[in-house]
Design a protein around this motif. Structure first.
Motif, PDB file in Angstrom:
ATOM      1  N   GLY A 163      84.496-113.882  50.884  1.00  0.00           N
ATOM      2  CA  GLY A 163      85.078-112.838  51.549  1.00  0.00           C
ATOM      3  C   GLY A 163      86.383-112.937  51.908  1.00  0.00           C
ATOM      4  O   GLY A 163      87.103-112.465  52.930  1.00  0.00           O
ATOM      5  N   VAL A 164      87.233-113.735  50.936  1.00  0.00           N
ATOM      6  CA  VAL A 164      88.746-114.050  50.983  1.00  0.00           C
ATOM      7  C   VAL A 164      89.608-112.605  51.043  1.00  0.00           C
ATOM      8  O   VAL A 164      90.326-112.658  52.037  1.00  0.00           O
ATOM      9  CB  VAL A 164      89.099-114.872  49.799  1.00  0.00           C
ATOM     10  CG1 VAL A 164      90.674-115.033  49.984  1.00  0.00           C
ATOM     11  CG2 VAL A 164      88.501-116.245  49.667  1.00  0.00           C
ATOM     12  N   PRO A 165      89.427-111.853  50.301  1.00  0.00           N
ATOM     13  CA  PRO A 165      90.369-110.615  50.631  1.00  0.00           C
ATOM     14  C   PRO A 165      90.325-110.047  51.774  1.00  0.00           C
ATOM     15  O   PRO A 165      91.407-109.610  52.581  1.00  0.00           O
ATOM     16  CB  PRO A 165      89.859-109.448  49.504  1.00  0.00           C
ATOM     17  CG  PRO A 165      89.218-110.382  48.438  1.00  0.00           C
ATOM     18  CD  PRO A 165      88.563-111.559  49.222  1.00  0.00           C
ATOM     19  N   TRP A 166      89.103-109.714  52.634  1.00  0.00           N
ATOM     20  CA  TRP A 166      89.190-109.221  53.810  1.00  0.00           C
ATOM     21  C   TRP A 166      89.601-109.978  54.951  1.00  0.00           C
ATOM     22  O   TRP A 166      90.134-109.637  55.950  1.00  0.00           O
ATOM     23  CB  TRP A 166      87.787-108.333  53.987  1.00  0.00           C
ATOM     24  CG  TRP A 166      87.577-107.028  53.331  1.00  0.00           C
ATOM     25  CD1 TRP A 166      87.093-106.871  52.190  1.00  0.00           C
ATOM     26  CD2 TRP A 166      88.248-105.856  53.893  1.00  0.00           C
ATOM     27  NE1 TRP A 166      87.013-105.544  51.931  1.00  0.00           N
ATOM     28  CE2 TRP A 166      87.748-104.852  52.813  1.00  0.00           C
ATOM     29  CE3 TRP A 166      89.003-105.672  54.991  1.00  0.00           C
ATOM     30  CZ2 TRP A 166      88.165-103.622  53.037  1.00  0.00           C
ATOM     31  CZ3 TRP A 166      89.402-104.067  55.032  1.00  0.00           C
ATOM     32  CH2 TRP A 166      89.209-103.395  54.185  1.00  0.00           C
ATOM     33  N   ARG A 167      89.083-111.363  54.719  1.00  0.00           N
ATOM     34  CA  ARG A 167      89.891-112.459  55.700  1.00  0.00           C
ATOM     35  C   ARG A 167      91.297-112.161  55.759  1.00  0.00           C
ATOM     36  O   ARG A 167      92.065-112.262  56.960  1.00  0.00           O
ATOM     37  CB  ARG A 167      89.425-113.811  55.520  1.00  0.00           C
ATOM     38  CG  ARG A 167      87.914-113.937  55.403  1.00  0.00           C
ATOM     39  CD  ARG A 167      87.658-115.451  55.027  1.00  0.00           C
ATOM     40  NE  ARG A 167      86.144-115.740  55.045  1.00  0.00           N
ATOM     41  CZ  ARG A 167      85.860-116.816  55.632  1.00  0.00           C
ATOM     42  NH1 ARG A 167      86.609-117.810  56.334  1.00  0.00           N
ATOM     43  NH2 ARG A 167      84.434-117.191  55.779  1.00  0.00           N
ATOM     44  N   VAL A 168      91.912-112.046  54.444  1.00  0.00           N
ATOM     45  CA  VAL A 168      93.296-111.937  54.460  1.00  0.00           C
ATOM     46  C   VAL A 168      94.015-110.905  55.097  1.00  0.00           C
ATOM     47  O   VAL A 168      94.954-110.688  56.022  1.00  0.00           O
ATOM     48  CB  VAL A 168      93.900-112.236  53.093  1.00  0.00           C
ATOM     49  CG1 VAL A 168      95.399-111.805  52.826  1.00  0.00           C
ATOM     50  CG2 VAL A 168      93.614-113.469  52.404  1.00  0.00           C
ATOM     51  N   ALA A 169      93.226-109.485  54.786  1.00  0.00           N
ATOM     52  CA  ALA A 169      93.741-108.318  55.401  1.00  0.00           C
ATOM     53  C   ALA A 169      93.593-108.051  56.655  1.00  0.00           C
ATOM     54  O   ALA A 169      94.481-107.679  57.379  1.00  0.00           O
ATOM     55  CB  ALA A 169      92.792-107.028  54.551  1.00  0.00           C
ATOM     56  N   PHE A 170      92.413-108.827  57.293  1.00  0.00           N
ATOM     57  CA  PHE A 170      92.452-108.824  58.836  1.00  0.00           C
ATOM     58  C   PHE A 170      93.293-109.591  59.635  1.00  0.00           C
ATOM     59  O   PHE A 170      93.986-109.396  60.541  1.00  0.00           O
ATOM     60  CB  PHE A 170      90.931-109.229  59.243  1.00  0.00           C
ATOM     61  CG  PHE A 170      89.753-108.212  58.960  1.00  0.00           C
ATOM     62  CD1 PHE A 170      90.179-106.839  58.851  1.00  0.00           C
ATOM     63  CD2 PHE A 170      88.550-108.882  58.708  1.00  0.00           C
ATOM     64  CE1 PHE A 170      89.301-105.843  58.424  1.00  0.00           C
ATOM     65  CE2 PHE A 170      87.741-107.613  58.292  1.00  0.00           C
ATOM     66  CZ  PHE A 170      87.901-106.337  58.147  1.00  0.00           C
ATOM     67  N   ALA A 171      93.958-110.832  58.791  1.00  0.00           N
ATOM     68  CA  ALA A 171      94.874-111.856  59.516  1.00  0.00           C
ATOM     69  C   ALA A 171      96.053-111.114  59.380  1.00  0.00           C
ATOM     70  O   ALA A 171      97.009-111.034  60.313  1.00  0.00           O
ATOM     71  CB  ALA A 171      94.945-112.902  58.757  1.00  0.00           C
TER      72      ALA A 171
END
Length: 273
Positions: free
Chosen positions: A131-139
């Motif tokens: 789930g890398v893309p959404w982890r980055v987006a939420f950060a």
């Protein structure tokens, strides 16, 4: 080569194309505040490729460290962006089991293959989507960015995967981000899925961007004659799209070999800065 230049940091500048060679956080400090209309970038993905460059993004042992490093880059992107400017961020995901996670305990295969540039990755459960893309987006949202939209990039010619117990991945995620709301509604409508074949250029680089994706992002995000920035510019695909739209381009990359390829692709190989 880049090291022939008098200034090894400023790899190239002809007024319309500017290339900086170095770490994105450091080099973004050279970009004037409020001078960039649009950012289009596809950073190295976490745990998928080794570019053989010390300090490369994507080689962090944990996804949390990767997210933190990328978020720090976007902290430096924020002040160079004009009010209402847009950022287009393309990221791929990965499953537990990539990047040597299937190597047996006690094996030295990971270290011998990647040398000192890439530390061993802490293991994730095999076949577990990270789930890398959404982890980055939420950060990034936590740091003040607005997630304006998500686009699914469907790749009909995605490279085959040697998997039999899960679906093969044929898409990547593109986020449009901003700082606050835009005043216009020009880009409010549009499809949420872009079906675009990935470029297969044959360039001597493991991850050449797809020009049509960069082209769409530049068209949607940058005013005519504006400035486009790519803090992970690689071989210059965003630069090609920017120049097609008569936009100024600023590219930053850690690898001087990438800048040399970018200059050739942009038709600047015979020019000196």
């Amino acid at each position: 080569m880049i090291d022939e230049f008098e200034n090894p940091v400023l790899a190239y500048d002809n007024g319309q194309v500017v290339l900086y060679c170095g770490d994105a956080v450091d080099e973004l400090s050279r970009v004037p505040a409020g001078s960039v209309d649009c950012v289009v970038t596809s950073p190295p993905y976490w745990g998928l490729r080794d570019y053989r460059v010390a300090g490369q993004l994507g080689g962090e042992p944990t996804v949390a460290e990767y997210v933190a490093v990328l978020a720090a880059v976007f902290d430096e992107v924020a002040p160079v962006l004009v009010p209402g400017g847009s950022v287009w961020l393309n990221l791929g995901d990965s499953y537990g089991g990539s990047w040597g996670n299937y190597v047996a305990d006690g094996s030295t295969a990971v270290r011998s293959r990647y040398g000192s540039h890439r530390p061993p990755q802490q293991k994730h459960r095999a076949k577990d989507l990270v789930g890398v893309p959404w982890r980055v987006a939420f950060a990034l949202r936590d740091r003040g960015w607005v997630i304006r939209r998500e686009v699914v990039w469907h790749k009909p010619n995605a490279r085959p995967e040697s998997v039999r117990d899960r679906f093969a991945r044929r898409y990547e995620t593109i986020f449009e981000l901003g700082r606050g709301q835009r005043d216009d509604t020009e880009t409010a409508a549009g499809p949420e899925v872009w079906t675009v074949s990935a470029d297969r250029t044959g360039l001597n680089h493991p991850a050449v961007g797809t020009r049509e994706i960069a082209r769409r992002c530049v068209r949607l995000g940058c005013r005519p004659g504006g400035t486009v920035l790519d803090p992970f510019s690689g071989t210059g695909t965003t630069g090609l799209a920017a120049r097609e739209q008569r936009c100024r381009f600023i590219g930053i990359d850690l690898d001087p070999r990438c800048h040399e390829i970018a200059r050739q692709r942009l038709g600047l190989a015979g020019e000196r800065s």
